[in-house]
Design a protein around this motif. Structure first.
Motif, PDB file in Angstrom:
ATOM      1  N   GLU A   1       0.489  -1.240  -0.505  1.00 30.93           N
ATOM      2  CA  GLU A   1      -0.219   0.193  -0.088  1.00 30.93           C
ATOM      3  C   GLU A   1       1.135   1.188  -0.118  1.00 30.93           C
ATOM      4  O   GLU A   1       1.546   1.890   1.121  1.00 30.93           O
ATOM      5  N   PHE A   2       0.288   2.035  -0.910  1.00 31.35           N
ATOM      6  CA  PHE A   2       1.369   3.476  -0.741  1.00 31.35           C
ATOM      7  C   PHE A   2       0.480   4.469  -0.475  1.00 31.35           C
ATOM      8  O   PHE A   2      -0.750   4.342  -0.554  1.00 31.35           O
ATOM      9  N   LYS A   3       1.509   4.913   0.607  1.00 31.04           N
ATOM     10  CA  LYS A   3       0.598   6.335   1.491  1.00 31.04           C
ATOM     11  C   LYS A   3       0.732   7.672   0.470  1.00 31.04           C
ATOM     12  O   LYS A   3      -0.436   8.465   0.713  1.00 31.04           O
ATOM     13  N   TYR A   4       1.483   7.670  -0.302  1.00 33.62           N
ATOM     14  CA  TYR A   4       1.611   9.035  -1.218  1.00 33.62           C
ATOM     15  C   TYR A   4       0.997   8.634  -2.904  1.00 33.62           C
ATOM     16  O   TYR A   4       0.961   7.807  -3.661  1.00 33.62           O
ATOM     17  N   THR A   5       0.596   9.615  -3.594  1.00 34.48           N
ATOM     18  CA  THR A   5       0.182   9.601  -4.512  1.00 34.48           C
ATOM     19  C   THR A   5       1.276  10.245  -5.269  1.00 34.48           C
ATOM     20  O   THR A   5       2.585  10.320  -4.356  1.00 34.48           O
ATOM     21  N   SER A   6       1.836   9.588  -6.833  1.00 36.05           N
ATOM     22  CA  SER A   6       2.935  10.211  -7.719  1.00 36.05           C
ATOM     23  C   SER A   6       2.911  11.188  -7.521  1.00 36.05           C
ATOM     24  O   SER A   6       3.712  12.370  -7.715  1.00 36.05           O
ATOM     25  N   GLN A   7       2.127  12.274  -7.632  1.00 35.06           N
ATOM     26  CA  GLN A   7       2.206  13.329  -8.253  1.00 35.06           C
ATOM     27  C   GLN A   7       2.176  13.958  -6.366  1.00 35.06           C
ATOM     28  O   GLN A   7       3.164  15.231  -6.482  1.00 35.06           O
TER      29      GLN A   7
ATOM     30  N   LEU B   1       4.648  12.744  -4.415  1.00 36.07           N
ATOM     31  CA  LEU B   1       5.628  12.072  -4.360  1.00 36.07           C
ATOM     32  C   LEU B   1       6.898  13.049  -4.632  1.00 36.07           C
ATOM     33  O   LEU B   1       7.310  13.888  -4.514  1.00 36.07           O
ATOM     34  N   ARG B   2       6.094  13.532  -5.954  1.00 36.35           N
ATOM     35  CA  ARG B   2       6.957  14.318  -6.954  1.00 36.35           C
ATOM     36  C   ARG B   2       7.614  16.409  -6.314  1.00 36.35           C
ATOM     37  O   ARG B   2       8.451  16.164  -6.359  1.00 36.35           O
ATOM     38  N   GLU B   3       6.457  16.262  -5.392  1.00 37.47           N
ATOM     39  CA  GLU B   3       6.452  17.634  -5.077  1.00 37.47           C
ATOM     40  C   GLU B   3       7.454  17.061  -3.801  1.00 37.47           C
ATOM     41  O   GLU B   3       8.069  18.245  -3.479  1.00 37.47           O
ATOM     42  N   LEU B   4       7.190  16.276  -3.195  1.00 35.22           N
ATOM     43  CA  LEU B   4       8.468  15.622  -1.648  1.00 35.22           C
ATOM     44  C   LEU B   4       9.590  16.104  -2.123  1.00 35.22           C
ATOM     45  O   LEU B   4      10.665  16.546  -1.374  1.00 35.22           O
ATOM     46  N   ASN B   5      10.070  15.395  -3.497  1.00 31.88           N
ATOM     47  CA  ASN B   5      10.852  15.269  -4.272  1.00 31.88           C
ATOM     48  C   ASN B   5      11.383  16.763  -4.637  1.00 31.88           C
ATOM     49  O   ASN B   5      13.025  16.387  -4.503  1.00 31.88           O
ATOM     50  N   ARG B   6      11.294  17.035  -4.949  1.00 34.39           N
ATOM     51  CA  ARG B   6      11.404  19.018  -5.482  1.00 34.39           C
ATOM     52  C   ARG B   6      11.902  19.936  -3.964  1.00 34.39           C
ATOM     53  O   ARG B   6      11.957  21.229  -4.517  1.00 34.39           O
ATOM     54  N   LYS B   7      11.200  19.241  -2.724  1.00 34.45           N
ATOM     55  CA  LYS B   7      11.621  20.528  -1.586  1.00 34.45           C
ATOM     56  C   LYS B   7      13.321  19.908  -1.595  1.00 34.45           C
ATOM     57  O   LYS B   7      13.988  19.169  -2.072  1.00 34.45           O
TER      58      LYS B   7
END
Length: 68
Positions: free
Chosen positions: A54-60, A62-68
């Motif tokens: 089960e994934f906690k985050y959506t792909s979008q 995750l992208r936002e988290l990675n860009r921080k």
């Protein structure tokens, strides 16, 4: 551990050739490690099929988290 086993010569020769090992002991170690690893992968596959990830985050997200 010292073990005595009756193993066909052609089986040992093929295993040595495929593993590129220089000794029978090295060949058997490689074969056992490989077998154990493959069995653990099979067990993991069965576990994942019976209880999917089960994934906690959506792909979008995750992208936002990675860009921080």
């Amino acid at each position: 551990m010292k073990v005595t086993a009756i193993i066909p010569d052609d089986l040992i020769a093929e295993a040595m050739e495929l593993s590129k090992a220089e000794t029978i002991t090295e060949t058997l170690k490689i074969a056992l490690h490989t077998y154990i690893r493959s069995q653990k992968i099979k067990e993991l596959g069965v576990m994942i099929l019976s209880e999917p990830l089960e994934f906690k985050y959506t792909s979008q997200e995750l992208r936002e988290l990675n860009r921080k």
